[in-house]
Motif scaffolding. Structure first.
Motif, PDB file in Angstrom:
ATOM      1  N   ARG A   1     -13.292  37.340 -16.485  1.00 51.08           N
ATOM      2  CA  ARG A   1     -11.904  37.740 -16.122  1.00 51.08           C
ATOM      3  C   ARG A   1     -11.038  37.042 -17.256  1.00 51.08           C
ATOM      4  NH1 ARG A   1     -10.207  42.113 -15.347  1.00 51.08           N
ATOM      5  NH2 ARG A   1      -8.363  41.321 -14.351  1.00 51.08           N
ATOM      6  N   PRO A   2     -10.103  37.650 -17.755  1.00 54.00           N
ATOM      7  CA  PRO A   2      -9.147  36.767 -18.492  1.00 54.00           C
ATOM      8  C   PRO A   2      -8.453  35.617 -17.936  1.00 54.00           C
ATOM      9  CG  PRO A   2      -8.258  39.058 -18.437  1.00 54.00           C
ATOM     10  CD  PRO A   2      -9.545  38.983 -17.730  1.00 54.00           C
ATOM     11  N   SER A   3      -8.449  35.635 -16.703  1.00 54.47           N
ATOM     12  CA  SER A   3      -7.955  34.331 -16.068  1.00 54.47           C
ATOM     13  C   SER A   3      -8.660  33.160 -15.931  1.00 54.47           C
ATOM     14  CB  SER A   3      -7.768  34.737 -14.386  1.00 54.47           C
ATOM     15  OG  SER A   3      -9.003  35.235 -13.843  1.00 54.47           O
TER      16      SER A   3
ATOM     17  N   LEU B   1     -19.990  35.660  -6.173  1.00 53.31           N
ATOM     18  CA  LEU B   1     -20.114  34.064  -6.594  1.00 53.31           C
ATOM     19  C   LEU B   1     -19.147  34.030  -7.792  1.00 53.31           C
ATOM     20  CD1 LEU B   1     -23.716  33.147  -6.002  1.00 53.31           C
ATOM     21  CD2 LEU B   1     -21.801  32.781  -4.281  1.00 53.31           C
ATOM     22  N   VAL B   2     -18.082  33.321  -7.536  1.00 54.26           N
ATOM     23  CA  VAL B   2     -16.918  33.153  -8.525  1.00 54.26           C
ATOM     24  C   VAL B   2     -16.828  31.936  -9.173  1.00 54.26           C
ATOM     25  CG1 VAL B   2     -14.470  33.396  -9.219  1.00 54.26           C
ATOM     26  CG2 VAL B   2     -15.854  35.010  -7.524  1.00 54.26           C
ATOM     27  N   SER B   3     -16.744  31.596 -10.384  1.00 52.12           N
ATOM     28  CA  SER B   3     -17.041  30.094 -10.902  1.00 52.12           C
ATOM     29  C   SER B   3     -15.803  30.133 -11.981  1.00 52.12           C
ATOM     30  CB  SER B   3     -18.304  29.928 -11.449  1.00 52.12           C
ATOM     31  OG  SER B   3     -18.689  30.449 -12.452  1.00 52.12           O
ATOM     32  N   GLY B   4     -15.161  29.034 -11.909  1.00 56.88           N
ATOM     33  CA  GLY B   4     -14.058  28.683 -13.101  1.00 56.88           C
ATOM     34  C   GLY B   4     -14.333  27.271 -13.446  1.00 56.88           C
ATOM     35  N   ASP B   5     -13.348  26.943 -14.263  1.00 58.84           N
ATOM     36  CA  ASP B   5     -13.318  25.527 -14.721  1.00 58.84           C
ATOM     37  C   ASP B   5     -12.179  24.859 -14.313  1.00 58.84           C
ATOM     38  OD1 ASP B   5     -14.270  23.278 -15.989  1.00 58.84           O
ATOM     39  OD2 ASP B   5     -13.457  23.699 -17.755  1.00 58.84           O
ATOM     40  N   GLY B   6     -11.813  25.080 -12.963  1.00 63.12           N
ATOM     41  CA  GLY B   6     -10.526  24.556 -12.563  1.00 63.12           C
ATOM     42  C   GLY B   6      -9.458  25.833 -12.554  1.00 63.12           C
ATOM     43  N   ALA B   7      -9.966  26.967 -12.488  1.00 60.88           N
ATOM     44  CA  ALA B   7      -9.237  28.013 -12.917  1.00 60.88           C
ATOM     45  C   ALA B   7      -7.995  28.208 -11.622  1.00 60.88           C
ATOM     46  CB  ALA B   7      -9.912  29.439 -12.944  1.00 60.88           C
ATOM     47  N   ILE B   8      -6.860  28.526 -11.861  1.00 62.45           N
ATOM     48  CA  ILE B   8      -5.983  28.765 -10.939  1.00 62.45           C
ATOM     49  C   ILE B   8      -5.112  30.311 -11.327  1.00 62.45           C
ATOM     50  CG2 ILE B   8      -5.549  26.543 -10.363  1.00 62.45           C
ATOM     51  CD1 ILE B   8      -2.812  26.722 -12.085  1.00 62.45           C
ATOM     52  N   ARG B   9      -4.597  30.650 -10.302  1.00 59.11           N
ATOM     53  CA  ARG B   9      -4.050  32.112 -10.295  1.00 59.11           C
ATOM     54  C   ARG B   9      -2.534  31.799 -10.736  1.00 59.11           C
ATOM     55  NH1 ARG B   9      -3.912  37.247  -6.207  1.00 59.11           N
ATOM     56  NH2 ARG B   9      -2.543  38.487  -7.348  1.00 59.11           N
TER      57      ARG B   9
ATOM     58  N   PHE C   1      -7.743  34.012  -6.017  1.00 59.62           N
ATOM     59  CA  PHE C   1      -8.342  34.894  -6.880  1.00 59.62           C
ATOM     60  C   PHE C   1      -8.819  36.193  -5.892  1.00 59.62           C
ATOM     61  CE2 PHE C   1      -8.401  31.553 -10.473  1.00 59.62           C
ATOM     62  CZ  PHE C   1      -7.584  32.368 -11.246  1.00 59.62           C
ATOM     63  N   ALA C   2      -9.164  35.848  -4.720  1.00 60.34           N
ATOM     64  CA  ALA C   2      -9.751  36.794  -3.955  1.00 60.34           C
ATOM     65  C   ALA C   2      -8.913  38.056  -3.903  1.00 60.34           C
ATOM     66  CB  ALA C   2      -9.805  36.281  -2.512  1.00 60.34           C
ATOM     67  N   ASP C   3      -8.949  38.932  -4.927  1.00 57.95           N
ATOM     68  CA  ASP C   3      -7.986  40.085  -5.021  1.00 57.95           C
ATOM     69  C   ASP C   3      -8.435  41.011  -5.813  1.00 57.95           C
ATOM     70  OD1 ASP C   3      -4.786  41.086  -4.910  1.00 57.95           O
ATOM     71  OD2 ASP C   3      -5.768  41.010  -6.880  1.00 57.95           O
ATOM     72  N   GLY C   4      -8.332  42.462  -5.441  1.00 60.34           N
ATOM     73  CA  GLY C   4      -8.963  43.271  -6.349  1.00 60.34           C
ATOM     74  C   GLY C   4      -8.630  43.295  -7.676  1.00 60.34           C
TER      75      GLY C   4
END
Lengths: 421, 421
Positions: free
Chosen positions: A108-110, A412-420, B376-379
């Motif tokens: 995802r772009p996020s 399973l969602v992974s990021g590198d410290g990704a925040i919304r 990020f738990a969101d469609g």
């Protein structure tokens, strides 16, 4: 143990043990589960004499009770059938393991990466009748998918199922998996069925295997989700563009290969323009094969047919009988199947691809066949190794239910410290 | 119309109309459904003044009834929010259509070719509270997936939802789709909810959107399947190998970006070895951000914290409050989440991939995050365009429920006269 409260206590304990086994199984490797299944298969064969002996006790009791020949046949186990059971378990042992499979993944772009991963469903309850081999098939499929299973077989096969369950238990022990991964309800008491149907929070899904009255009972009473089909009211439609040779071959196979299975054809719909050509030939061949044809008024001219009554439409004979109706075309055929079908399996015979496409799109059957026998409606024929049943509901699983259909999934969602933001 | 029998009659008619619309929709092309959604989006914008006016009537009544400020905020519509609603419907209009997608296909040695094809689920029931935009989101998502939908919004948003539903109806009319594809229950009477929950055979699945008491009621009473989550008791575990900067950033976002959504973090678990380093920094930042921390005994040394009571574990605050506990390691963290979590979303912050893998494998949450904010738990954040809700059950749909999750499937099997041997 006969008092209902005892049964209740026993089933609650079985349920709790299954839940805790399911948690352990969800972390057990594919290799360990495969190993358990391989040892189970080997043990089934090693203990075949013991299985046959137990089966003879079941058969003796069943004869005493005056069970019908068809029931006795379902109950009977010999070396050939035990070998088939062993091979089924082995095939499941060697199947690709569904647990942990990445079903899809995307970025995802996020900055998050998302994986959709298969997980076991949890605890499966299987309620079945006389066939003792369901014990092995269902036990193995559930374990393949990382599920714990509670098996409640028919009282007729009590002794045979007991030894088969012991063989599965030997596999679990060899792989150091919890014994409660595959539990057999150790009583003939019917109250155990009622208990299972209301074990919400302990059983995730129930699969009933057996006759219409068992399935109807389960569908009516269950407070947990059910994978099932009540009936297989299977239609074959001979379109105007049907190839005569394929029509003959497929209809004969669909009706007569085995008349007692849920994928056996029960009703033939014939385009009115080909009644006197292809239709006539197919009907003659069915009559010659010993099939009783119950036909509408316009088809009574075919010698040897019986008049159909209103209740012949939408009827599951499970026998060498077939309802036959002439229809004005594709739309009428679709309308008939919508009205009388059971959303199990339906079939069109045609060389007209557009007609086949419309038949497939507009009918809401779990399986729609085109120029192929309806008797292919089977997990093994679909390449699933085996099936725990066939579902006609629209939630979760549909059609043949194999190991893959006995799974759920998680993200399973992974990021590198990704925040919304 | 207030008598219960009248409501019953009305709901039965709505159900029958929905079923027949669902049948028509299952054959309607993707283009027609997209066209309906585009016209609906345009109409929402054209009639924005009317929507605002209706919303003002709802707001006036809500103020009169003394609704809380948070509820009033959810209810309120202005041009900005109507534009967002329009954009949401447009995004759904432009999404890939799930219906007819071939999910898998394979050949069998018997000569049959099998395709697993997505189909609409049928009729969806949506029961929601004050947010009028759910009318547009849910209506659009259901139509995208070829489903008919019955929308039962809260009585507070009755007038606003009415005009929004009219805009969707304009889209249906423009695309020549049945008006009953998207029906709004035209009464404020609560009896309509009870009717929906028991419309087996008419409604295939119910999605409740709203507070815990509404969802609990639906889960308890529904006789049709439900996609829902009761609570989002979201945990974040700071592992010993947590990166300090990521820990700070992710935890702050997970807790404070919006405290009232189901993906907001509610409990922080800190590896005991880093309590005095990373843990201390994160807790200080949370306190500075105005978050009340309810901590276990070992963390009371951090100034400004409150002592946690037993009922703080597993509690969904939906507010600027957080429970914090120090744990002895990964196993203890997993055990805590298994005991107190709600299988919604949980998160691990660590640079240790093996720890992240175990956390993901051993927890049975619908969504497991690694070094990424639980918000990020969101469609929409998952790339589904929108969501009709988030499900924590294990059957059929899990996590954010978008158009794809509102589908079922069937098998299309073709042969060249293939018969089963």
């Amino acid at each position: 143990m006969t008092a209902e409260t005892d049964i209740h206590q026993m089933m609650q304990k079985i349920g709790r043990d299954a839940r805790s086994a399911a948690q352990a199984l969800s972390c057990a490797s594919a290799e360990r589960r495969s190993h358990a299944l391989e040892v189970a298969a080997r043990t089934l064969w090693e203990r075949r004499a013991e299985i046959v002996e137990a089966n003879e006790r079941d058969m003796a009791l069943a004869r005493e009770k005056g069970l019908a020949a068809a029931m006795l046949d379902r109950l009977m186990l010999d070396e050939t059938r035990i070998a088939a059971m062993r091979d089924g378990v082995l095939a499941i042992a060697r199947q690709a393991d569904p647990v942990g499979q990445v079903m899809a993944e995307w970025d995802r772009p996020s900055g998050i990466h998302i994986r959709r991963v298969r997980t076991p469903l949890g605890v499966i309850g299987v309620i079945y009748e006389s066939r003792p081999n369901v014990t092995a098939d269902a036990g193995a499929l559930c374990l393949r998918a990382g599920n714990a299973v509670i098996l409640r077989g028919g009282s007729e096969s009590f002794e045979s199922s007991g030894v088969i369950a012991d063989c599965l238990a030997a596999g679990l022990a060899a792989a150091d998996l919890p014994q409660a991964s595959i539990q057999r309800v150790p009583t003939r008491e019917r109250a155990a069925v009622g208990e299972m149907l209301s074990m919400t929070g302990m059983i995730d899904v129930i699969v009933p295997r057996g006759g219409k009255s068992l399935v109807a009972l389960v569908e009516r009473e269950a407070r947990v989700p059910v994978f099932a089909h009540l009936e297989g009211i299977v239609h074959v439609y001979l379109d105007r563009e049907a190839d005569p040779e394929k029509a003959l071959r497929v209809v004969l196979n669909a009706k007569t290969r085995r008349t007692g299975i849920c994928g056996a054809a029960e009703c033939l719909l014939i385009h009115e323009d080909i009644v006197d050509t292809v239709g006539q030939g197919v009907m003659r061949a069915l009559l010659d094969a010993g099939v009783e044809l119950r036909v509408d008024e316009s088809l009574r001219k075919i010698e040897g047919t019986q008049p159909a009554q209103e209740d012949d439409w939408g009827r599951e004979y499970l026998d060498a009988k077939m309802a036959v109706r002439s229809v004005s075309g594709l739309d009428a055929a679709i309308a008939h199947v919508r009205r009388y079908g059971s959303q199990h399996t339906d079939c069109i015979i045609t060389e007209d691809q557009a007609a086949a496409d419309r038949f497939g799109a507009e009918l809401d059957s779990a399986i729609v066949m085109h120029n192929a026998s309806t008797q292919f409606a089977d997990g093994a024929e679909f390449g699933m190794g085996a099936e725990i049943g066939i579902a006609t509901g629209k939630m979760h699983a549909r059609g043949p239910v194999g190991a893959e259909q006995l799974t759920s999934f998680k993200y399973l969602v992974s990021g590198d410290g990704a925040i919304r933001s």
